[in-house]
Write a protein that holds these residues in place. Structure first.
Motif, PDB file in Angstrom:
ATOM      1  N   VAL A   1      15.826  43.370  17.371  1.00 33.30           N
ATOM      2  CA  VAL A   1      15.457  43.377  15.956  1.00 33.30           C
ATOM      3  C   VAL A   1      14.752  42.069  15.623  1.00 33.30           C
ATOM      4  N   THR A   2      13.911  42.138  14.598  1.00 31.33           N
ATOM      5  CA  THR A   2      13.255  40.944  14.064  1.00 31.33           C
ATOM      6  C   THR A   2      13.848  40.671  12.691  1.00 31.33           C
ATOM      7  N   VAL A   3      14.521  39.533  12.566  1.00 34.05           N
ATOM      8  CA  VAL A   3      15.164  39.135  11.319  1.00 34.05           C
ATOM      9  C   VAL A   3      14.279  38.111  10.622  1.00 34.05           C
ATOM     10  N   VAL A   4      13.965  38.379   9.356  1.00 32.81           N
ATOM     11  CA  VAL A   4      13.125  37.475   8.565  1.00 32.81           C
ATOM     12  C   VAL A   4      14.010  36.788   7.536  1.00 32.81           C
ATOM     13  N   ALA A   5      14.097  35.456   7.634  1.00 35.61           N
ATOM     14  CA  ALA A   5      14.902  34.657   6.711  1.00 35.61           C
ATOM     15  C   ALA A   5      13.981  33.827   5.833  1.00 35.61           C
ATOM     16  N   SER A   6      14.283  33.782   4.548  1.00 36.93           N
ATOM     17  CA  SER A   6      13.517  32.988   3.592  1.00 36.93           C
ATOM     18  C   SER A   6      14.358  31.786   3.181  1.00 36.93           C
ATOM     19  N   ILE A   7      13.855  30.568   3.480  1.00 33.90           N
ATOM     20  CA  ILE A   7      14.579  29.329   3.209  1.00 33.90           C
ATOM     21  C   ILE A   7      13.925  28.623   2.028  1.00 33.90           C
ATOM     22  N   GLN A   8      14.703  28.327   0.999  1.00 35.15           N
ATOM     23  CA  GLN A   8      14.217  27.603  -0.172  1.00 35.15           C
ATOM     24  C   GLN A   8      14.850  26.212  -0.177  1.00 35.15           C
ATOM     25  N   TYR A   9      14.013  25.198  -0.156  1.00 36.61           N
ATOM     26  CA  TYR A   9      14.502  23.818  -0.036  1.00 36.61           C
ATOM     27  C   TYR A   9      13.612  22.876  -0.840  1.00 36.61           C
ATOM     28  N   ARG A  10      14.083  21.645  -0.991  1.00 37.06           N
ATOM     29  CA  ARG A  10      13.298  20.608  -1.673  1.00 37.06           C
ATOM     30  C   ARG A  10      13.789  19.233  -1.225  1.00 37.06           C
ATOM     31  N   VAL A  11      12.988  18.218  -1.529  1.00 37.53           N
ATOM     32  CA  VAL A  11      13.319  16.839  -1.170  1.00 37.53           C
ATOM     33  C   VAL A  11      14.271  16.263  -2.206  1.00 37.53           C
ATOM     34  N   LEU A  12      15.306  15.561  -1.731  1.00 40.45           N
ATOM     35  CA  LEU A  12      16.217  14.860  -2.633  1.00 40.45           C
ATOM     36  C   LEU A  12      15.562  13.555  -3.083  1.00 40.45           C
TER      37      LEU A  12
ATOM     38  N   TYR B   1       0.859  -1.190   0.000  1.00 38.13           N
ATOM     39  CA  TYR B   1       0.000   0.000   0.000  1.00 38.13           C
ATOM     40  C   TYR B   1       0.897   1.243   0.000  1.00 38.13           C
ATOM     41  N   VAL B   2       0.285   2.373  -0.301  1.00 36.38           N
ATOM     42  CA  VAL B   2       1.007   3.650  -0.336  1.00 36.38           C
ATOM     43  C   VAL B   2       0.879   4.315   1.028  1.00 36.38           C
ATOM     44  N   ALA B   3       2.038   4.547   1.678  1.00 41.58           N
ATOM     45  CA  ALA B   3       2.037   5.140   3.018  1.00 41.58           C
ATOM     46  C   ALA B   3       1.914   6.666   2.963  1.00 41.58           C
ATOM     47  N   GLY B   4       2.326   7.298   1.871  1.00 44.35           N
ATOM     48  CA  GLY B   4       2.242   8.756   1.783  1.00 44.35           C
ATOM     49  C   GLY B   4       2.916   9.280   0.530  1.00 44.35           C
ATOM     50  N   HIS B   5       2.802  10.555   0.309  1.00 44.10           N
ATOM     51  CA  HIS B   5       3.389  11.216  -0.848  1.00 44.10           C
ATOM     52  C   HIS B   5       4.331  12.330  -0.387  1.00 44.10           C
ATOM     53  N   LEU B   6       5.326  12.598  -1.206  1.00 49.99           N
ATOM     54  CA  LEU B   6       6.241  13.723  -0.992  1.00 49.99           C
ATOM     55  C   LEU B   6       6.333  14.536  -2.281  1.00 49.99           C
ATOM     56  N   THR B   7       6.316  15.841  -2.146  1.00 49.65           N
ATOM     57  CA  THR B   7       6.473  16.705  -3.317  1.00 49.65           C
ATOM     58  C   THR B   7       7.941  17.005  -3.557  1.00 49.65           C
ATOM     59  N   LEU B   8       8.316  17.016  -4.832  1.00 47.94           N
ATOM     60  CA  LEU B   8       9.689  17.346  -5.215  1.00 47.94           C
ATOM     61  C   LEU B   8       9.829  18.803  -5.634  1.00 47.94           C
ATOM     62  N   ARG B   9       8.760  19.557  -5.518  1.00 46.50           N
ATOM     63  CA  ARG B   9       8.795  20.959  -5.909  1.00 46.50           C
ATOM     64  C   ARG B   9       9.618  21.793  -4.913  1.00 46.50           C
ATOM     65  N   LEU B  10      10.100  22.906  -5.416  1.00 45.65           N
ATOM     66  CA  LEU B  10      10.834  23.835  -4.560  1.00 45.65           C
ATOM     67  C   LEU B  10       9.864  24.457  -3.558  1.00 45.65           C
ATOM     68  N   GLN B  11      10.222  24.408  -2.295  1.00 42.82           N
ATOM     69  CA  GLN B  11       9.382  24.958  -1.236  1.00 42.82           C
ATOM     70  C   GLN B  11      10.104  26.127  -0.563  1.00 42.82           C
ATOM     71  N   GLN B  12       9.310  27.042  -0.038  1.00 45.96           N
ATOM     72  CA  GLN B  12       9.871  28.216   0.633  1.00 45.96           C
ATOM     73  C   GLN B  12       9.253  28.371   2.012  1.00 45.96           C
ATOM     74  N   LEU B  13      10.107  28.649   2.958  1.00 43.82           N
ATOM     75  CA  LEU B  13       9.672  28.828   4.338  1.00 43.82           C
ATOM     76  C   LEU B  13      10.243  30.140   4.865  1.00 43.82           C
TER      77      LEU B  13
END
Length: 286
Positions: A68-79, A42-54
Motif C-alpha cells: 500500500v501507499t500511505v500519504v501523510a500530510s504534516i503541518q508544521y511551523r518554526v518556533l 549582516y543578515v545570514a537568512g530568513h525563516l518563515t513563521l507561517r504554517l507549512q504543509q508537507l
C-alpha cells in the motif's frame, strides 16, 4: 539603498538571522531593523513563521502481504523562540521530516492487516505526530497536526476488494428480491383463494335462485292449469330453455357449440337423466 543606510526590512510572518563576522548575533523580528555592516553585521537568512504543509508518500507492506501507499500530510511551523535552532541545526528540514514519517509508518503498518489499516489510520497518524513532535521540537520546529489523507492499495487488490463488495451487495439484493417474489406469490395465492371462494358463493346463490324460481314456476303453473303434473311443467321449462339456448347460439356468428345428441326429443332424455339421478341420490341418502 537599505544597505547604505545599514537598514534591513523583515516582512511580516518572517524572522531574519543576524550574524557578525560569521557568528550568530540575534534573531530580527518583522519590521525595519538596524544592521550596521560597517562593524561586520549582516543578515545570514530568513525563516518563515507561517504554517507549512508537507505531503509524504510512503510505500510499505501490510501484515497480509499487501503493498500500500500511505500519504501523510504534516503541518508544521518554526518556533519563534527557537528560530536560531531551526536555521542552524537543520540544513533540510523536509528531508528530516520525511525520514521520521517513513520510519513510523513502516513500523506501524506491517503489524496490521489491510482492513485494519483503513480502520486505524487515526492511530497511525497519532503515532507519526508523537514521534515527529518529540524529535523536531529540539530543532526549533512545532508539529501542529498529522493527517493520513490517503491509503492506496495495489490496483489488483483494489479491483478484488471491489468485486468482493459487489458480490456481497448482489447477494443481499438477490435475497431481497426473493423475499419480494415470495410475498407477491403469497398475496396472489391469497387473492385467488378469496376470489374462488367468492365465486363459489356466487354460483351457489345463483343455483339456489334458479331452483327457487323453478319451484315457484312449477307450483304456480300446476295450480293454475288443472290436470298438469310437476313433470309436465318441468319438461315444458326444459324445452323453453332449449329453444332459448339454440336461439342464442344461432345469433352468434362465431359460435362453435354443438349439442350431441341434437334435437327436441333429446331434452326429454336430459330431463329424465336429471330426474333419475336425483331419485337415485335420494334413495341412497335414505
Amino acid at each position: 539603498m537599505g544597505n547604505l543606510l545599514c537598514c534591513v526590512l523583515v516582512k511580516q510572518s518572517d524572522v531574519a538571522i543576524k550574524e557578525r563576522f560569521g557568528k550568530f548575533q540575534k534573531v530580527l523580528n518583522p519590521g525595519l531593523q538596524f544592521v550596521p555592516w560597517v562593524i561586520g553585521d549582516y543578515v545570514a537568512g530568513h525563516l518563515t513563521l507561517r504554517l507549512q504543509q508537507l505531503d509524504v508518500q510512503c510505500e510499505t507492506k501490510t501484515k497480509d502481504n499487501v503493498f500500500v501507499t500511505v500519504v501523510a500530510s504534516i503541518q508544521y511551523r518554526v518556533l519563534v523562540d527557537k528560530a536560531s535552532d531551526a536555521f542552524y541545526r537543520l540544513s533540510n528540514p523536509t528531508s528530516q521530516i520525511k525520514a521520521y514519517v517513513f520510519d513510523v509508518i513502516r513500523a506501524c503498518v506491517p503489524k496490521l492487516n489491510l482492513d485494519d489499516v483503513f480502520e486505524q489510520k487515526n492511530e497511525i497518524a497519532k503515532s507519526v505526530e508523537e514521534e515527529l513532535d518529540k524529535a523536531m521540537t529540539a530543532y526549533g520546529y512545532e508539529l501542529l497536526q498529522t493527517l493520513i489523507i490517503d491509503i492506496e492499495p495495489d490496483q489488483q487488490v483494489k479491483r478484488a476488494m471491489n468485486e468482493i463488495n459487489a458480490a456481497a451487495r448482489m447477494r443481499v439484493a438477490a435475497n431481497e428480491k426473493a423475499e419480494a417474489e415470495k410475498i407477491i406469490q403469497i398475496k396472489r395465492a391469497e387473492g385467488e383463494a378469496e376470489s374462488k371462494y367468492l365465486s363459489g358463493l356466487g354460483i351457489a346463490r345463483q343455483r339456489q335462485a334458479i331452483v327457487d324460481g323453478l319451484r315457484d314456476s312449477v307450483l304456480g303453473f300446476a295450480g293454475n292449469v288443472p290436470g298438469t303434473s310437476a313433470k309436465d311443467v318441468l319438461d315444458m321449462v326444459m324445452m323453453t330453455q332449449y329453444f332459448d339456448t339454440m336461439r342464442d347460439i344461432g345469433a352468434s356468428s362465431k359460435s362453435s357449440s354443438v349439442f350431441i345428441p341434437h334435437g327436441p326429443g333429446a331434452v326429454a332424455d336430459v330431463a329424465a337423466q336429471i330426474r333419475n339421478g336425483l331419485l337415485q341420490a335420494h334413495q341412497t341418502n335414505a
